[in-house]
Design an enzyme around this catalytic site. Structure first.
Site, PDB file in Angstrom:
ATOM      1  CG  ASP B 119       0.957 -17.508  35.701  1.00 45.84           C
ATOM      2  OD1 ASP B 119       0.093 -16.872  35.103  1.00 45.84           O
ATOM      3  OD2 ASP B 119       2.087 -17.053  35.953  1.00 45.84           O
ATOM      4  CG  ASP B 152      -4.877 -19.494  14.448  1.00 47.92           C
ATOM      5  OD1 ASP B 152      -5.839 -20.249  14.579  1.00 47.92           O
ATOM      6  OD2 ASP B 152      -3.696 -19.866  14.510  1.00 47.92           O
ATOM      7  CG  ASP B 160      -4.109 -17.201  32.413  1.00 47.43           C
ATOM      8  OD1 ASP B 160      -3.802 -16.162  33.033  1.00 47.43           O
ATOM      9  OD2 ASP B 160      -3.391 -18.214  32.389  1.00 47.43           O
ATOM     10  CG  ASP B 162      -6.494 -11.418  33.686  1.00 45.87           C
ATOM     11  OD1 ASP B 162      -5.432 -11.875  33.224  1.00 45.87           O
ATOM     12  OD2 ASP B 162      -6.737 -11.376  34.900  1.00 45.87           O
ATOM     13  CG  HIS B 185      -5.755 -23.562  16.043  1.00 44.42           C
ATOM     14  ND1 HIS B 185      -5.007 -22.615  15.354  1.00 44.42           N
ATOM     15  CD2 HIS B 185      -5.026 -24.698  16.037  1.00 44.42           C
ATOM     16  CE1 HIS B 185      -3.873 -23.181  14.948  1.00 44.42           C
ATOM     17  NE2 HIS B 185      -3.857 -24.450  15.350  1.00 44.42           N
ATOM     18  CG  ASN B 276       0.366 -30.649  12.259  1.00 42.56           C
ATOM     19  OD1 ASN B 276       1.409 -30.341  12.833  1.00 42.56           O
ATOM     20  ND2 ASN B 276      -0.712 -29.886  12.296  1.00 42.56           N
ATOM     21  CB  SER B 349      -0.918 -25.220  15.296  1.00 38.62           C
ATOM     22  OG  SER B 349      -1.451 -25.345  14.025  1.00 38.62           O
TER      23      SER B 349
END
Lengths: 70, 562
Positions: B119, B152, B160, B162, B185, B276, B349
């Site tokens: 990649d 989510d 990507d 695929d 997200h 966070n 996350s």
């Protein structure tokens, strides 16, 4: 409820809107916000919500009805 | 006579090895010649500064070029590798010629990578290397057969993803029927878990062969109710998810808690973000005892400035720190304009799916969920529990090494049994047989039981505990390592002498056992061979056993002559 404060864009995930109220409390905003308002003093009207989200900054969540620049 | 036999045997062994690597074997095509961009034009430049450069050194080079450069990744600053766009590549190279601060400079090349993964933007993914993802790719089925629910904003099967198996999923968001992502997200999170890897595009993921189950519970703005999330967890369990990723949080909710308890009772691993808030106090559901709570670290391994910490943190994982150039987590996701892009996000996350992906990798080796949770925490880089890092920083390589996986025990037994049968078949017993059985057990499964003992954490012990094909460093990805070459060398060297022939026989049998077991389970995958990987493993495993039989014959013959 009405909250006045400064609007901030937190760089978490794809980004999250946070309103730092004049009393210091932080509100994560659930609703459409124009990027042009970033950093501006704003007046937001909405309802406090017990929602979950990915921002998780520890503040409350304000489900937005309206938001405008002051 | 014995000497003649040795010579004949050595010739046979060489012929077998030659056969193993003859053109008839399905070797992968050679990589294409690297394509270099035309240098007399604008383009991207790679500059290799002298090692350990400072930011000031980089700025000095930027001044010379009149261009902005960035470190290729946060981990490459030590090596001084920087890149950036320039107006004229020829001029830029000429400007840096002879510069004592520069070791090498060249146009950025587009290559077909002769390594794993191919990649092209994998170099940016410091976070995958930091948590040991390459060991997972090399040594395991990479999450194959494991369903990971991404609860989510939804998941869109971007370019990507695929080759990633993405189920249809569902949405619990009022007014939204599709589980497709409308935020970015969830797709990013799914990418960290199972981005299509070694597909020649974009970036990589921790468990690329895992199956993603999209469950949309967060709106386009990234918010959702406790009811949606609880329903999403119930749905994921009903759909067969073995791992649930919750990169979300809020205050305590009893309905979410009940849903998570039900999931745990069914053996589902639930991983959740710590939050966070940049302060002490972990949000929910990350703070529940039933979840693996994840705090975030940046490229330097220290707690990220935004990460929550405190009671409820079980483990830390890379979540990124964008205060460092390139220090975010890089995955492919929707860009909000109808397309997609490799984007750099940060947050707990982003840390959470590294753990969920690691759990999927471990589950795919056959480990049970309870063992996966225990091994993840026990193998984390850290000592006693710490409020910032929990039991330590996620380390998949260590988890694979320290885990008492059932495959190792099975292979150990099979290897030892085969060595026993082979020596029994030719009537050889005593010390020869004992050495052969022990060597076969080790070569097939490693001394896996050492992981049960309270031994010091030492690299040598770690190597002994693993079979050769599971040694760290991703060796098992290389076809020549996964072949009869090494056993062939052992046969030609140790096998030529009676004193060491038992060990040679055992090592060869054990190695062959591991290759055949890997072919049957998919536990090893020499990617260069593509669809020929399984025949390759089988052929070489059989060659190993043939070599072992030949050795046992040689031993029997010599004993008769003696």
């Amino acid at each position: 409820m009405i909250v006045q404060g400064v609007l901030r864009r937190d760089d978490l995930g794809p980004g999250a809107w946070v309103l730092v109220a004049d009393d210091g409390k932080e509100w994560m905003l659930d609703g459409e916000v124009s990027p042009e308002l970033s950093g501006a003093k704003v007046r937001a009207e909405g309802t406090p919500a017990d929602s979950f989200g990915f921002a998780m900054n520890g503040g409350g969540v304000l489900s937005l009805s309206t938001i405008r620049r002051l | 006579m014995a000497k003649t036999f040795r010579v004949v045997f050595a010739l046979v062994a060489v012929l077998v090895l030659v056969f193993a690597f003859s053109p008839a074997m399905p070797l992968r095509e050679k990589p294409a010649t690297p394509t270099v961009f035309a240098p007399d034009a604008a383009g991207r430049l790679v500059v290799d500064l002298v090692d350990d450069p400072s930011e000031a050194d980089l700025e000095a080079i930027e001044k010379v070029l009149g261009a902005d450069l960035n470190w290729v990744s946060p981990l490459s600053q030590d090596e001084g590798l920087a890149e950036g766009a320039v107006v004229d590549l020829d001029d830029a190279i000429a400007l840096l010629a002879g510069n004592p601060a520069v070791e090498a400079v060249e146009p950025e090349m587009t290559m077909e990578a002769y390594g794993y993964p191919n990649d092209p933007e994998y170099a940016k993914q410091w976070h995958l290397k930091a948590m040991g993802a390459p060991d997972g790719w090399a040594q395991t089925p990479r999450g194959k057969g494991v369903i990971v629910a991404v609860i989510d904003t939804g998941v869109t099967q971007v370019d990507d993803l695929d080759q990633t198996k993405v189920l249809e999923g569902t949405s619990f968001v009022t007014g939204v029927k599709s589980a497709k992502d409308d935020n970015g997200h969830g797709t990013h999170v799914a990418g960290t878990i199972a981005q299509s890897t070694n597909n020649g595009k974009g970036v990589a993921g921790v468990a690329p062969d895992a199956t993603i189950l999209p469950v949309k519970v967060l709106s386009k703005q990234g918010f959702g109710t406790a009811a949606w999330i609880a329903a999403g967890i119930d749905f994921a369990v009903d759909e067969g998810a073995q791992v649930i990723n919750l990169s979300l949080g809020g205050s305590y909710s009893s309905v979410i808690h009940v849903a998570i308890k039900k999931a745990r009772a069914k053996g589902v691993i639930v991983v959740a973000a710590a939050g966070n808030s940049s302060r002490e106090g972990v949000g929910y559901p990350g703070g529940l005892t039933e979840t693996i709570g994840v705090s975030a670290v940046g490229p330097d391994g220290s707690l990220a400035p935004y990460s929550s910490w405190g009671k409820g943190v079980d483990i830390a994982a890379p979540g990124g720190n964008k205060q460092v150039a390139g220090g975010g987590v890089w995955q492919d996701t929707i860009d909000g304009k109808g397309g997609h892009a490799i984007m750099e996000f940060q947050g707990t996350s982003m840390a959470t799916p590294h753990v969920a992906g690691a759990a999927a990798v471990l589950l795919s080796t056959g480990m049970k969920p309870d063992a996966v949770e225990r091994v993840l925490l026990e193998s984390a880089d850290g000592g006693a529990w710490d409020p910032k890092y929990g039991y330590g920083k996620l380390n998949l390589a260590s988890a694979l090494g320290s885990s008492v996986d059932h495959g190792s025990a099975l292979r150990f037994g099979l290897g030892a049994l085969l060595a026993f049968l082979i020596t029994q078949g030719v009537g050889i017993g005593g010390g020869f047989r004992g050495v052969a059985i022990a060597a076969a057990g080790w070569a097939a499964g490693g001394l896996f039981f050492l992981n049960w003992l309270p031994l010091p954490d030492h690299a040598a012990l770690d190597l002994i505990a693993r079979p050769l094909l599971a040694w760290p460093g991703g060796w098992a990805s290389f076809p020549l390592w996964c072949s009869a070459v090494l056993p062939g060398a052992v046969v030609l060297s140790l096998g030529a002498f009676q004193r060491t022939r038992g060990a040679a026989l055992g090592l060869t049998v054990g190695f062959g056992t591991h290759l055949l077991h890997a072919a049957a389970t998919g536990a090893l995958d020499p990617w260069w061979l593509g669809s020929y990987a399984k025949p390759w493993l089988v052929a070489n495993g059989v060659i190993c056993l043939v070599l072992a039989l030949a050795l046992s014959g040689a031993e029997k013959l010599e004993r008769r002559q003696a």
